[in-house]
Design a protein around this motif. Structure first.
Motif, PDB file in Angstrom:
ATOM      1  N   ARG A 101      15.059  70.907  95.216  1.00 38.97           N
ATOM      2  CA  ARG A 101      14.631  70.067  96.241  1.00 38.97           C
ATOM      3  C   ARG A 101      15.149  68.659  96.142  1.00 38.97           C
ATOM      4  N   ILE A 102      16.251  68.315  95.170  1.00 39.76           N
ATOM      5  CA  ILE A 102      16.422  66.859  94.710  1.00 39.76           C
ATOM      6  C   ILE A 102      17.588  66.497  95.687  1.00 39.76           C
ATOM      7  N   THR A 103      17.412  65.268  96.282  1.00 37.21           N
ATOM      8  CA  THR A 103      18.212  64.560  97.032  1.00 37.21           C
ATOM      9  C   THR A 103      19.613  64.483  96.366  1.00 37.21           C
ATOM     10  N   THR A 104      20.833  64.994  96.863  1.00 36.22           N
ATOM     11  CA  THR A 104      21.878  64.904  96.023  1.00 36.22           C
ATOM     12  C   THR A 104      23.128  64.338  96.921  1.00 36.22           C
ATOM     13  N   VAL A 105      24.035  63.560  96.337  1.00 36.28           N
ATOM     14  CA  VAL A 105      25.346  63.090  96.817  1.00 36.28           C
ATOM     15  C   VAL A 105      26.434  63.408  96.226  1.00 36.28           C
ATOM     16  N   LEU A 106      27.372  64.321  96.707  1.00 38.20           N
ATOM     17  CA  LEU A 106      28.551  64.691  96.216  1.00 38.20           C
ATOM     18  C   LEU A 106      29.671  64.159  96.534  1.00 38.20           C
ATOM     19  N   VAL A 107      30.574  63.656  95.775  1.00 38.08           N
ATOM     20  CA  VAL A 107      32.044  63.030  96.139  1.00 38.08           C
ATOM     21  C   VAL A 107      33.043  64.183  95.615  1.00 38.08           C
ATOM     22  N   THR A 108      33.882  64.586  96.745  1.00 36.25           N
ATOM     23  CA  THR A 108      34.868  65.390  96.330  1.00 36.25           C
ATOM     24  C   THR A 108      36.009  65.074  97.605  1.00 36.25           C
ATOM     25  N   HIS A 109      37.171  65.659  97.073  1.00 37.22           N
ATOM     26  CA  HIS A 109      38.486  65.427  98.188  1.00 37.22           C
ATOM     27  C   HIS A 109      38.550  66.908  98.761  1.00 37.22           C
ATOM     28  N   ARG A 128      28.099  71.796  82.713  1.00 35.16           N
ATOM     29  CA  ARG A 128      26.756  72.212  82.717  1.00 35.16           C
ATOM     30  C   ARG A 128      25.901  71.328  82.038  1.00 35.16           C
ATOM     31  N   VAL A 129      26.348  70.960  80.499  1.00 35.41           N
ATOM     32  CA  VAL A 129      25.491  70.086  80.096  1.00 35.41           C
ATOM     33  C   VAL A 129      25.371  68.772  80.607  1.00 35.41           C
ATOM     34  N   ALA A 130      26.447  68.202  80.981  1.00 32.91           N
ATOM     35  CA  ALA A 130      26.575  67.150  81.688  1.00 32.91           C
ATOM     36  C   ALA A 130      25.300  67.025  82.979  1.00 32.91           C
ATOM     37  N   ILE A 131      25.265  68.002  83.698  1.00 32.47           N
ATOM     38  CA  ILE A 131      24.540  68.139  84.847  1.00 32.47           C
ATOM     39  C   ILE A 131      22.991  68.508  84.186  1.00 32.47           C
ATOM     40  N   ALA A 132      23.003  69.201  83.162  1.00 31.13           N
ATOM     41  CA  ALA A 132      21.506  69.358  82.697  1.00 31.13           C
ATOM     42  C   ALA A 132      21.067  67.726  82.341  1.00 31.13           C
ATOM     43  N   ARG A 133      21.732  66.974  81.549  1.00 33.83           N
ATOM     44  CA  ARG A 133      21.384  65.843  80.925  1.00 33.83           C
ATOM     45  C   ARG A 133      21.085  64.794  82.221  1.00 33.83           C
ATOM     46  N   ALA A 134      21.595  65.078  83.394  1.00 32.46           N
ATOM     47  CA  ALA A 134      21.349  64.168  84.451  1.00 32.46           C
ATOM     48  C   ALA A 134      20.003  64.681  85.268  1.00 32.46           C
ATOM     49  N   LEU A 135      19.772  65.753  85.139  1.00 30.22           N
ATOM     50  CA  LEU A 135      18.480  66.527  85.766  1.00 30.22           C
ATOM     51  C   LEU A 135      17.359  66.372  84.940  1.00 30.22           C
ATOM     52  N   VAL A 136      17.352  66.537  83.642  1.00 35.89           N
ATOM     53  CA  VAL A 136      16.251  66.505  82.806  1.00 35.89           C
ATOM     54  C   VAL A 136      15.342  65.454  83.023  1.00 35.89           C
ATOM     55  N   LYS A 137      15.628  64.352  83.503  1.00 37.90           N
ATOM     56  CA  LYS A 137      14.682  63.085  83.537  1.00 37.90           C
ATOM     57  C   LYS A 137      14.111  63.087  85.175  1.00 37.90           C
ATOM     58  N   ARG A 138      14.559  64.147  85.538  1.00 37.49           N
ATOM     59  CA  ARG A 138      13.703  64.520  87.170  1.00 37.49           C
ATOM     60  C   ARG A 138      14.092  63.383  87.997  1.00 37.49           C
ATOM     61  N   PRO A 139      15.432  62.947  88.313  1.00 38.82           N
ATOM     62  CA  PRO A 139      15.830  61.880  89.161  1.00 38.82           C
ATOM     63  C   PRO A 139      15.456  61.993  90.529  1.00 38.82           C
ATOM     64  N   LYS A 140      15.241  60.855  91.327  1.00 44.38           N
ATOM     65  CA  LYS A 140      14.836  61.170  92.829  1.00 44.38           C
ATOM     66  C   LYS A 140      16.218  61.036  93.569  1.00 44.38           C
ATOM     67  N   LEU A 141      17.439  60.896  92.935  1.00 46.52           N
ATOM     68  CA  LEU A 141      18.542  61.110  93.648  1.00 46.52           C
ATOM     69  C   LEU A 141      19.804  61.437  92.559  1.00 46.52           C
TER      70      LEU A 141
END
Length: 352
Positions: A174-182, A131-144
């Protein structure tokens, strides 16, 4: 895209609509992470181009692409507190301390970690660290937002909980997101669209339910679904069909509008999902087999039937009295049958 002498991604063309969550799905080594790293700018395409909103990004460095990225190993700074980890990208952008604290508070509340801001990563559980890692990625309001197997290190229950939260947050922001998973279950449950890869090549790209109901290739049908789709080799003898079924519409399992002459002559793969079989008492002129096992799977009951040279899996109602050793009939409506070319694996017949 080549990695050394290996063709890792082969002529992949796909458009990701703004605000959607798209999953890159496929077996190990299919090119999922390579595709994600191309979007991130960590890899440069050896051919072709990556476009963001009509801009060619091939020469744009990762830090200038306005992306946020989350890896499966969290990649947190162990000597920093949660607050310092989350605010680090904002510090690099030279935001004031007041603005940094405000944005960290907002995103940490969204991810239910606002009570952990003073702790260091070593004192957190795996789910809290992610959750901390996701928060760090989202805090800067990325476009992707790019997520590389973010849940693979978590236990099953926590994976379900966190993937639901990721979906809710993605829809809220409403952030464009690409998720990698198997994990196909993960892909099917959270995605607006699924992009299925095999050996670096696109197999199918569509909404999850369309992927399940209308697989365009035998590989897609086999990869998607649990239990796996039942696949049987069927040989159609045009002469026998003509003698026994003068009216084409009466041919068992033959979808409407498909003529057996000459189209149906030969051998083909027939696919039927477990939930589409109808099991009943043995009847004449209807396929039948012997039940070899009955398994309780939560609310579902799965039976395995030995039919000819195949083992057929079928779901039956929980209150069903079917038992091992019992002979049963096997029926299926034509609309639930998938036909695939024996040699190419391509789907045969139009999708209705």
């Amino acid at each position: 895209m080549r990695l050394g002498n290996e063709l890792a991604v082969n002529r992949l063309t796909a458009t990701i609509p703004n605000g959607e969550l798209v999953t890159l799905l496929g077996p190990s080594g299919c090119g999922k992470s390579t595709t994600l790293f191309l979007l991130a700018g960590l890899y440069k395409p050896t051919e072709g181009a990556v476009w963001f909103d009509g801009r060619n990004m091939n020469q744009t460095e990762p830090e200038k692409r306005e992306i946020g990225m989350v890896f499966q190993n969290y990649s947190l700074y162990p000597h920093m507190t949660v607050l310092e980890n989350i605010s680090f990208p904002l510090k690099m952008q030279q935001l004031s301390k007041k603005d940094r604290l405000q944005q960290v508070q907002e995103i940490s509340e969204l991810l239910h970690i606002d009570h952990l801001l003073d702790r260091k990563p070593g004192l957190l559980s795996g789910g809290q660290q992610q959750r901390v890692a996701i928060a760090r990625a989202l805090v800067k309001r990325p476009k992707l937002l790019l997520l590389d197997e973010p849940l693979s290190n978590l236990d099953a229950r926590l994976r379900i909980e966190l993937r639901e939260e990721i979906r809710l947050i993605q829809q809220e922001l409403r952030i464009t997101t690409v998720l990698v998973t198997h994990d196909q279950e993960e892909a099917m449950s959270v995605s607006d669209r699924v992009l299925l890869l095999k050996d670096g090549q696109l197999q199918q790209y569509c909404a999850p339910q369309h992927l399940y109901k209308y697989p365009q290739h035998r590989f897609v049908a086999e990869f998607i679904g649990s239990p796996p789709i039942n696949l049987m080799l069927v040989e159609w003898d045009a002469v026998a069909l003509q003698l026994n079924f003068p009216n084409v519409s009466d041919i068992p399992l033959l979808p409407n509008g498909w003529s057996p002459l000459p189209f149906r002559t030969g051998a083909f793969w027939m696919g039927v999902r477990a939930e589409n079989w109808l099991l009943g008492a043995p009847k004449e002129d209807v396929w039948s087999g012997v039940v070899i096992s009955v398994e309780t799977m939560g609310r579902d009951t799965l039976v395995k039937v030995r039919f000819a040279d195949s083992i057929v899996r079928a779901f039956v109602p929980a209150e069903s009295s079917v038992q091992s050793g019992q002979r049963v009939s096997l029926e299926v409506q034509p609309k639930h049958v998938h036909w695939f070319d024996l040699h190419t694996g391509e789907r045969m017949g139009a999708v209705t």
